[in-house]
Design a protein around this motif. Structure first.
Motif, PDB file in Angstrom:
ATOM      1  N   TRP A  47     -25.659  17.405   7.234  1.00 27.91           N
ATOM      2  CA  TRP A  47     -26.108  18.081   8.306  1.00 27.91           C
ATOM      3  C   TRP A  47     -25.649  19.322   8.268  1.00 27.91           C
ATOM      4  O   TRP A  47     -24.378  19.213   7.831  1.00 27.91           O
ATOM      5  CB  TRP A  47     -25.601  17.550   9.935  1.00 27.91           C
ATOM      6  N   ILE A  48     -25.962  20.406   7.844  1.00 27.72           N
ATOM      7  CA  ILE A  48     -26.038  21.262   7.863  1.00 27.72           C
ATOM      8  C   ILE A  48     -25.907  22.653   9.736  1.00 27.72           C
ATOM      9  O   ILE A  48     -27.328  22.187  10.343  1.00 27.72           O
ATOM     10  CB  ILE A  48     -26.582  22.183   7.152  1.00 27.72           C
ATOM     11  N   GLY A  49     -25.126  22.687  10.893  1.00 30.29           N
ATOM     12  CA  GLY A  49     -25.097  23.779  11.516  1.00 30.29           C
ATOM     13  C   GLY A  49     -26.034  24.586  11.443  1.00 30.29           C
ATOM     14  O   GLY A  49     -26.271  25.472  10.290  1.00 30.29           O
ATOM     15  N   VAL A  57     -20.939  25.007   9.694  1.00 36.71           N
ATOM     16  CA  VAL A  57     -20.376  23.584  10.169  1.00 36.71           C
ATOM     17  C   VAL A  57     -20.814  22.302   9.712  1.00 36.71           C
ATOM     18  O   VAL A  57     -22.296  22.910   9.387  1.00 36.71           O
ATOM     19  CB  VAL A  57     -20.244  23.669  10.894  1.00 36.71           C
ATOM     20  N   LEU A  58     -20.399  21.990   8.080  1.00 32.45           N
ATOM     21  CA  LEU A  58     -21.059  20.994   7.261  1.00 32.45           C
ATOM     22  C   LEU A  58     -20.588  19.404   8.095  1.00 32.45           C
ATOM     23  O   LEU A  58     -19.400  19.411   8.174  1.00 32.45           O
ATOM     24  CB  LEU A  58     -20.930  21.596   5.684  1.00 32.45           C
ATOM     25  N   ARG A  59     -21.380  18.416   7.441  1.00 28.64           N
ATOM     26  CA  ARG A  59     -21.172  17.728   7.266  1.00 28.64           C
ATOM     27  C   ARG A  59     -21.529  16.411   6.500  1.00 28.64           C
ATOM     28  O   ARG A  59     -22.704  16.612   6.510  1.00 28.64           O
ATOM     29  CB  ARG A  59     -21.783  16.696   9.067  1.00 28.64           C
ATOM     30  N   GLU A  84     -19.226  14.307  18.639  1.00 26.40           N
ATOM     31  CA  GLU A  84     -20.755  14.730  18.480  1.00 26.40           C
ATOM     32  C   GLU A  84     -20.976  14.838  16.800  1.00 26.40           C
ATOM     33  O   GLU A  84     -22.468  15.629  16.319  1.00 26.40           O
ATOM     34  CB  GLU A  84     -21.263  15.498  19.189  1.00 26.40           C
ATOM     35  N   SER A  85     -19.827  14.220  16.045  1.00 27.45           N
ATOM     36  CA  SER A  85     -20.056  14.578  14.158  1.00 27.45           C
ATOM     37  C   SER A  85     -20.567  15.573  14.662  1.00 27.45           C
ATOM     38  O   SER A  85     -21.735  16.295  12.893  1.00 27.45           O
ATOM     39  CB  SER A  85     -21.527  13.514  13.450  1.00 27.45           C
ATOM     40  N   ASN A  99     -14.499  17.576  19.675  1.00 28.33           N
ATOM     41  CA  ASN A  99     -14.492  17.257  20.053  1.00 28.33           C
ATOM     42  C   ASN A  99     -13.728  15.360  19.687  1.00 28.33           C
ATOM     43  O   ASN A  99     -14.507  14.806  19.313  1.00 28.33           O
ATOM     44  CB  ASN A  99     -15.463  16.324  21.244  1.00 28.33           C
ATOM     45  N   ASN A 100     -12.564  15.668  18.670  1.00 35.55           N
ATOM     46  CA  ASN A 100     -11.632  15.034  18.843  1.00 35.55           C
ATOM     47  C   ASN A 100     -10.772  14.369  19.197  1.00 35.55           C
ATOM     48  O   ASN A 100      -9.481  14.797  19.583  1.00 35.55           O
ATOM     49  CB  ASN A 100     -10.880  15.736  17.076  1.00 35.55           C
TER      50      ASN A 100
END
Length: 230
Positions: A47-49, A57-59, A84-85, A99-100
């Protein structure tokens, strides 16, 4: 890109800015390339924001989050997971919400400058964020506005429902919805059953970010048994 852009009239990289970047995909993974298709980040992310304030933000495929700096092309890992990853994470005024184990404000380098326990938190807009505090009894506070130091700037008597462009919808109890300005003066008295802000129509993620900084296009207000619109 390449032969594809030559054969399809909808692909027109020449119309983009010289430093434009695009999200590209390969084998169900995502990466980033320039407008000519030259790879900037290999397609290895799940995922790439959206780009905001020069940060993305990258996942990765393992769920780890990092921040890509558009300017220097550096990647900074972020410690901890997001509930929410990372799907809603973007930076405004130097901070994003992660959200951690509860929402926290985080910098692009992974620091958490505001040491307050929240149950809800939104991105900063015009120097303020709409949050709810996590109370010792496990309940959440009403909506309040804080500044970037974590200081509460809205009167505690106000339960703020939404905030946009310097205007806040407040709920003071049953049938007591109103609107206050940035100085917390009423511009719509709290005498309505319900008030909802109606933002202008936006078509891109960039427009949506800018829209949060401007006043709503109008307010929907319901008052009386006939539910008349004003």
């Amino acid at each position: 890109f390449g032969t594809t852009s030559e054969s399809r009239h909808l692909a027109s990289p020449d119309s983009l800015h010289g430093d434009a970047m695009s999200v590209c995909s390969k084998d169900q993974n995502l990466g980033i390339c320039d407008k000519r298709g030259h790879v900037i980040l290999p397609a290895s992310y799940g995922w790439i924001g959206i780009e905001s304030e020069g940060k993305i933000v990258l996942r990765d495929k393992e769920g780890n989050l990092s921040v890509f700096d558009v300017g220097n092309k550096k990647i900074t890992p972020l410690l901890g997971k997001d509930k929410e990853s990372g799907a809603r994470m973007h930076f405004t005024e130097g901070l994003a919400v992660i959200n951690n184990h509860g929402p926290k404000f985080i910098t692009p380098t992974g620091e958490t400058p505001i040491k307050i326990k929240f149950s809800q938190a939104g991105n900063f807009v015009n120097g303020r964020s709409l949050v709810q505090l996590s109370m010792p009894d496990g309940r959440s506070s009403g909506g309040i506005l804080i500044d970037r130091t974590g200081k509460i700037v809205s009167p505690l008597r106000l339960n703020i429902f939404s905030n946009s462009g310097g205007y806040s919808v407040v709920c003071m109890g049953l049938n007591k919805w109103g609107v206050v300005d940035r100085d917390f003066n009423y511009i719509i008295k709290p005498e309505y059953w319900l008030i909802l802000e109606q933002p202008a129509t936006v078509y891109t993620a960039d427009e949506a970010l800018k829209d949060a900084q401007t006043p709503p296009a109008w307010f929907y207000a319901s008052k009386g048994e006939r539910q008349t619109t004003e």
